[in-house]
Design a protein around this motif. Structure first.
Motif, PDB file in Angstrom:
ATOM      1  N   LEU A  63     -60.095 -75.840 -47.330  1.00 54.66           N
ATOM      2  CA  LEU A  63     -58.922 -75.030 -47.663  1.00 54.66           C
ATOM      3  C   LEU A  63     -57.865 -75.129 -46.561  1.00 54.66           C
ATOM      4  O   LEU A  63     -56.657 -75.152 -46.834  1.00 54.66           O
ATOM      5  CB  LEU A  63     -59.358 -73.581 -47.889  1.00 54.66           C
ATOM      6  N   THR A  64     -58.321 -75.237 -45.313  1.00 58.12           N
ATOM      7  CA  THR A  64     -57.381 -75.430 -44.201  1.00 58.12           C
ATOM      8  C   THR A  64     -56.578 -76.707 -44.412  1.00 58.12           C
ATOM      9  O   THR A  64     -55.360 -76.746 -44.186  1.00 58.12           O
ATOM     10  CB  THR A  64     -58.153 -75.496 -42.863  1.00 58.12           C
ATOM     11  N   LEU A  65     -57.257 -77.737 -44.894  1.00 56.36           N
ATOM     12  CA  LEU A  65     -56.565 -79.009 -45.153  1.00 56.36           C
ATOM     13  C   LEU A  65     -55.532 -78.839 -46.274  1.00 56.36           C
ATOM     14  O   LEU A  65     -54.405 -79.345 -46.194  1.00 56.36           O
ATOM     15  CB  LEU A  65     -57.618 -80.070 -45.524  1.00 56.36           C
ATOM     16  N   LEU A  66     -55.881 -78.110 -47.312  1.00 59.43           N
ATOM     17  CA  LEU A  66     -54.919 -77.868 -48.400  1.00 59.43           C
ATOM     18  C   LEU A  66     -53.693 -77.112 -47.902  1.00 59.43           C
ATOM     19  O   LEU A  66     -52.578 -77.343 -48.345  1.00 59.43           O
ATOM     20  CB  LEU A  66     -55.531 -77.018 -49.514  1.00 59.43           C
ATOM     21  N   ARG A  67     -53.925 -76.195 -46.985  1.00 61.86           N
ATOM     22  CA  ARG A  67     -52.820 -75.341 -46.522  1.00 61.86           C
ATOM     23  C   ARG A  67     -51.826 -76.105 -45.645  1.00 61.86           C
ATOM     24  O   ARG A  67     -50.656 -75.751 -45.597  1.00 61.86           O
ATOM     25  CB  ARG A  67     -53.364 -74.176 -45.687  1.00 61.86           C
ATOM     26  N   ARG A  68     -52.311 -77.111 -44.907  1.00 62.10           N
ATOM     27  CA  ARG A  68     -51.451 -77.796 -43.930  1.00 62.10           C
ATOM     28  C   ARG A  68     -50.239 -78.419 -44.599  1.00 62.10           C
ATOM     29  O   ARG A  68     -50.373 -79.165 -45.570  1.00 62.10           O
ATOM     30  CB  ARG A  68     -52.223 -78.922 -43.228  1.00 62.10           C
ATOM     31  N   ARG A  69     -49.071 -78.157 -44.048  1.00 59.16           N
ATOM     32  CA  ARG A  69     -47.817 -78.699 -44.568  1.00 59.16           C
ATOM     33  C   ARG A  69     -47.851 -80.227 -44.642  1.00 59.16           C
ATOM     34  O   ARG A  69     -47.339 -80.826 -45.589  1.00 59.16           O
ATOM     35  CB  ARG A  69     -46.676 -78.258 -43.645  1.00 59.16           C
ATOM     36  N   GLU A  70     -48.505 -80.868 -43.640  1.00 61.34           N
ATOM     37  CA  GLU A  70     -48.431 -82.329 -43.551  1.00 61.34           C
ATOM     38  C   GLU A  70     -49.449 -83.042 -44.451  1.00 61.34           C
ATOM     39  O   GLU A  70     -49.451 -84.275 -44.515  1.00 61.34           O
ATOM     40  CB  GLU A  70     -48.589 -82.786 -42.091  1.00 61.34           C
ATOM     41  N   THR A  71     -50.300 -82.299 -45.140  1.00 61.95           N
ATOM     42  CA  THR A  71     -51.287 -82.952 -46.021  1.00 61.95           C
ATOM     43  C   THR A  71     -50.573 -83.705 -47.142  1.00 61.95           C
ATOM     44  O   THR A  71     -49.693 -83.161 -47.812  1.00 61.95           O
ATOM     45  CB  THR A  71     -52.258 -81.888 -46.591  1.00 61.95           C
ATOM     46  N   THR A  72     -50.956 -84.969 -47.317  1.00 61.81           N
ATOM     47  CA  THR A  72     -50.278 -85.811 -48.309  1.00 61.81           C
ATOM     48  C   THR A  72     -50.729 -85.451 -49.728  1.00 61.81           C
ATOM     49  O   THR A  72     -51.759 -84.792 -49.918  1.00 61.81           O
ATOM     50  CB  THR A  72     -50.624 -87.289 -48.075  1.00 61.81           C
ATOM     51  N   THR A  73     -49.978 -85.946 -50.690  1.00 64.00           N
ATOM     52  CA  THR A  73     -50.349 -85.735 -52.095  1.00 64.00           C
ATOM     53  C   THR A  73     -51.767 -86.248 -52.361  1.00 64.00           C
ATOM     54  O   THR A  73     -52.580 -85.573 -52.997  1.00 64.00           O
ATOM     55  CB  THR A  73     -49.345 -86.481 -53.005  1.00 64.00           C
ATOM     56  N   LYS A  74     -52.055 -87.446 -51.860  1.00 57.51           N
ATOM     57  CA  LYS A  74     -53.382 -88.051 -52.080  1.00 57.51           C
ATOM     58  C   LYS A  74     -54.488 -87.153 -51.508  1.00 57.51           C
ATOM     59  O   LYS A  74     -55.470 -86.842 -52.189  1.00 57.51           O
ATOM     60  CB  LYS A  74     -53.413 -89.430 -51.412  1.00 57.51           C
ATOM     61  N   ASP A  75     -54.299 -86.702 -50.270  1.00 53.74           N
ATOM     62  CA  ASP A  75     -55.329 -85.878 -49.642  1.00 53.74           C
ATOM     63  C   ASP A  75     -55.420 -84.500 -50.299  1.00 53.74           C
ATOM     64  O   ASP A  75     -56.508 -83.925 -50.422  1.00 53.74           O
ATOM     65  CB  ASP A  75     -55.049 -85.733 -48.138  1.00 53.74           C
ATOM     66  N   PHE A  76     -54.274 -83.974 -50.721  1.00 49.72           N
ATOM     67  CA  PHE A  76     -54.277 -82.668 -51.385  1.00 49.72           C
ATOM     68  C   PHE A  76     -55.097 -82.751 -52.674  1.00 49.72           C
ATOM     69  O   PHE A  76     -55.959 -81.909 -52.942  1.00 49.72           O
ATOM     70  CB  PHE A  76     -52.836 -82.233 -51.688  1.00 49.72           C
ATOM     71  N   ARG A  77     -54.817 -83.791 -53.443  1.00 49.11           N
ATOM     72  CA  ARG A  77     -55.499 -83.945 -54.736  1.00 49.11           C
ATOM     73  C   ARG A  77     -57.004 -84.131 -54.541  1.00 49.11           C
ATOM     74  O   ARG A  77     -57.810 -83.494 -55.214  1.00 49.11           O
ATOM     75  CB  ARG A  77     -54.905 -85.175 -55.427  1.00 49.11           C
ATOM     76  N   GLU A  78     -57.362 -84.991 -53.584  1.00 46.63           N
ATOM     77  CA  GLU A  78     -58.789 -85.251 -53.354  1.00 46.63           C
ATOM     78  C   GLU A  78     -59.498 -84.001 -52.834  1.00 46.63           C
ATOM     79  O   GLU A  78     -60.625 -83.707 -53.231  1.00 46.63           O
ATOM     80  CB  GLU A  78     -58.955 -86.396 -52.339  1.00 46.63           C
ATOM     81  N   THR A  79     -58.818 -83.275 -51.969  1.00 51.10           N
ATOM     82  CA  THR A  79     -59.458 -82.093 -51.380  1.00 51.10           C
ATOM     83  C   THR A  79     -59.610 -80.983 -52.416  1.00 51.10           C
ATOM     84  O   THR A  79     -60.626 -80.281 -52.445  1.00 51.10           O
ATOM     85  CB  THR A  79     -58.645 -81.597 -50.160  1.00 51.10           C
ATOM     86  N   LEU A  80     -58.616 -80.831 -53.284  1.00 53.10           N
ATOM     87  CA  LEU A  80     -58.740 -79.819 -54.344  1.00 53.10           C
ATOM     88  C   LEU A  80     -59.914 -80.162 -55.254  1.00 53.10           C
ATOM     89  O   LEU A  80     -60.667 -79.269 -55.680  1.00 53.10           O
ATOM     90  CB  LEU A  80     -57.427 -79.727 -55.138  1.00 53.10           C
ATOM     91  N   GLU A  81     -60.092 -81.437 -55.528  1.00 56.01           N
ATOM     92  CA  GLU A  81     -61.239 -81.847 -56.361  1.00 56.01           C
ATOM     93  C   GLU A  81     -62.557 -81.508 -55.654  1.00 56.01           C
ATOM     94  O   GLU A  81     -63.493 -80.994 -56.266  1.00 56.01           O
ATOM     95  CB  GLU A  81     -61.150 -83.346 -56.663  1.00 56.01           C
ATOM     96  N   GLU A  82     -62.603 -81.768 -54.343  1.00 59.38           N
ATOM     97  CA  GLU A  82     -63.833 -81.460 -53.594  1.00 59.38           C
ATOM     98  C   GLU A  82     -64.101 -79.953 -53.573  1.00 59.38           C
ATOM     99  O   GLU A  82     -65.237 -79.509 -53.754  1.00 59.38           O
ATOM    100  CB  GLU A  82     -63.712 -81.970 -52.152  1.00 59.38           C
ATOM    101  N   ILE A  83     -63.061 -79.166 -53.374  1.00 58.40           N
ATOM    102  CA  ILE A  83     -63.223 -77.701 -53.359  1.00 58.40           C
ATOM    103  C   ILE A  83     -63.736 -77.224 -54.717  1.00 58.40           C
ATOM    104  O   ILE A  83     -64.644 -76.394 -54.811  1.00 58.40           O
ATOM    105  CB  ILE A  83     -61.882 -77.024 -53.002  1.00 58.40           C
ATOM    106  N   SER A  84     -63.184 -77.779 -55.784  1.00 55.25           N
ATOM    107  CA  SER A  84     -63.611 -77.374 -57.127  1.00 55.25           C
ATOM    108  C   SER A  84     -65.079 -77.723 -57.344  1.00 55.25           C
ATOM    109  O   SER A  84     -65.828 -76.949 -57.952  1.00 55.25           O
ATOM    110  CB  SER A  84     -62.751 -78.061 -58.190  1.00 55.25           C
ATOM    111  N   GLY A  85     -65.487 -78.877 -56.825  1.00 57.79           N
ATOM    112  CA  GLY A  85     -66.897 -79.273 -56.947  1.00 57.79           C
ATOM    113  C   GLY A  85     -67.811 -78.323 -56.194  1.00 57.79           C
ATOM    114  O   GLY A  85     -68.879 -77.940 -56.681  1.00 57.79           O
ATOM    115  N   LEU A  86     -67.383 -77.920 -55.012  1.00 60.74           N
ATOM    116  CA  LEU A  86     -68.200 -76.962 -54.241  1.00 60.74           C
ATOM    117  C   LEU A  86     -68.252 -75.611 -54.959  1.00 60.74           C
ATOM    118  O   LEU A  86     -69.297 -74.956 -54.991  1.00 60.74           O
ATOM    119  CB  LEU A  86     -67.621 -76.770 -52.837  1.00 60.74           C
ATOM    120  N   MET A  87     -67.138 -75.207 -55.532  1.00 62.46           N
ATOM    121  CA  MET A  87     -67.114 -73.919 -56.243  1.00 62.46           C
ATOM    122  C   MET A  87     -67.990 -73.981 -57.498  1.00 62.46           C
ATOM    123  O   MET A  87     -68.563 -72.975 -57.921  1.00 62.46           O
ATOM    124  CB  MET A  87     -65.680 -73.528 -56.614  1.00 62.46           C
ATOM    125  N   ALA A  88     -68.109 -75.182 -58.072  1.00 61.64           N
ATOM    126  CA  ALA A  88     -68.867 -75.325 -59.327  1.00 61.64           C
ATOM    127  C   ALA A  88     -70.306 -74.851 -59.163  1.00 61.64           C
ATOM    128  O   ALA A  88     -70.894 -74.272 -60.079  1.00 61.64           O
ATOM    129  CB  ALA A  88     -68.847 -76.778 -59.785  1.00 61.64           C
TER     130      ALA A  88
END
Ligand code: PRP
Ligand code: URA
Length: 206
Positions: free
Chosen positions: A14-39
């Motif tokens: 979530l810290t990575l998602l929050r960072r202003r400098e996180t790229t679109t690619k990293d944001f998308r991949e990290t959101l997918e990973e977070i969703s998998g962990l929440m699953a």
């Protein structure tokens, strides 16, 4: 019921998602990973039915999932959560609700909906990373209820207290899952500290 899923990996990602400098690619991949962990946690109470199968050695009684799961992402940002969850529930069917928040009134405007059959007999998981005023989620929950859904979970990543209160008041029967509750909404209805506009960050728009 509200469940905030505290876990070091969720917090770190979530810290990575929050960072202003996180790229679109990293944001998308990290959101997918977070969703998998929440699953893992949002599926903890899925009902099982007993069945008998044959292993290579003998017959045995075992269990399989007893109910269909239907994922319902709220467009656009909810789309970023579908793959992470469907990786773990590959049989899940997917409905869609198209909704955007009017920038002035902050009221949700619905522009699309399409669902698989028989929502009444499924566990319906409404997905949207952001629970801000709660206007979009409460409207999305009403749409799935109007289509027959009875067992419903709302799965968001970041929530504001205002949004949580709204859902608990409007839909006390719905289980809410979050990775984090933030401090508040700002004057424009954005969650602070939050992560900005989730849809824009997933899709690289402005
Ligand atoms: C965002 C977000 C939620 C909504 C949350 O969508 O994905 O759907 O705002 O705000 P609320 O709780 O105050 O209703 P947005 O309207 O930006 O649409 P988009 O996903 O298409 O960008
Ligand atoms: N929608 C978003 O994408 N972010 C917010 O902070 C609030 C609504």
């Amino acid at each position: 019921m509200l469940k905030v899923l505290k876990h070091p990996l969720l917090t770190h990602k979530l810290t990575l998602l929050r960072r202003r400098e996180t790229t679109t690619k990293d944001f998308r991949e990290t959101l997918e990973e977070i969703s998998g962990l929440m699953a893992y946690e949002i599926t903890r109470d899925l009902p099982l039915r007993e069945i008998t199968i044959e292993t290579p050695l003998e017959k045995c009684k075992t269990y399989e999932l007893a109910m269909d799961v239907v994922l319902v992402p709220v467009l656009r940002a909810g789309l970023g959560m579908v793959d992470g969850i469907s990786n773990l529930i590959p049989t899940a069917r997917v409905g869609h609700i198209g909704m955007y928040r009017d920038h002035v009134t902050l009221k949700p405007m619905t522009y699309y909906s399409k669902f698989p059959d028989n929502l009444a007999n499924a566990i319906v998981m409404v997905l949207d990373p952001m629970l801000a005023t709660g206007g979009s989620s409460t409207a999305a929950l009403q749409v799935v209820k109007d289509h027959g859904a009875k067992t419903i979970k709302l799965v968001c990543v970041v929530g504001a207290p205002e949004g949580v209160d709204r859902i608990m008041k409007d839909h006390p029967d719905v289980q809410i899952y979050l990775a984090e509750i933030d401090e508040k909404l700002n004057d424009h209805g954005y969650i602070v500290p939050g992560l900005g506009d989730a849809g824009d960050r997933i899709f690289g728009t402005k």
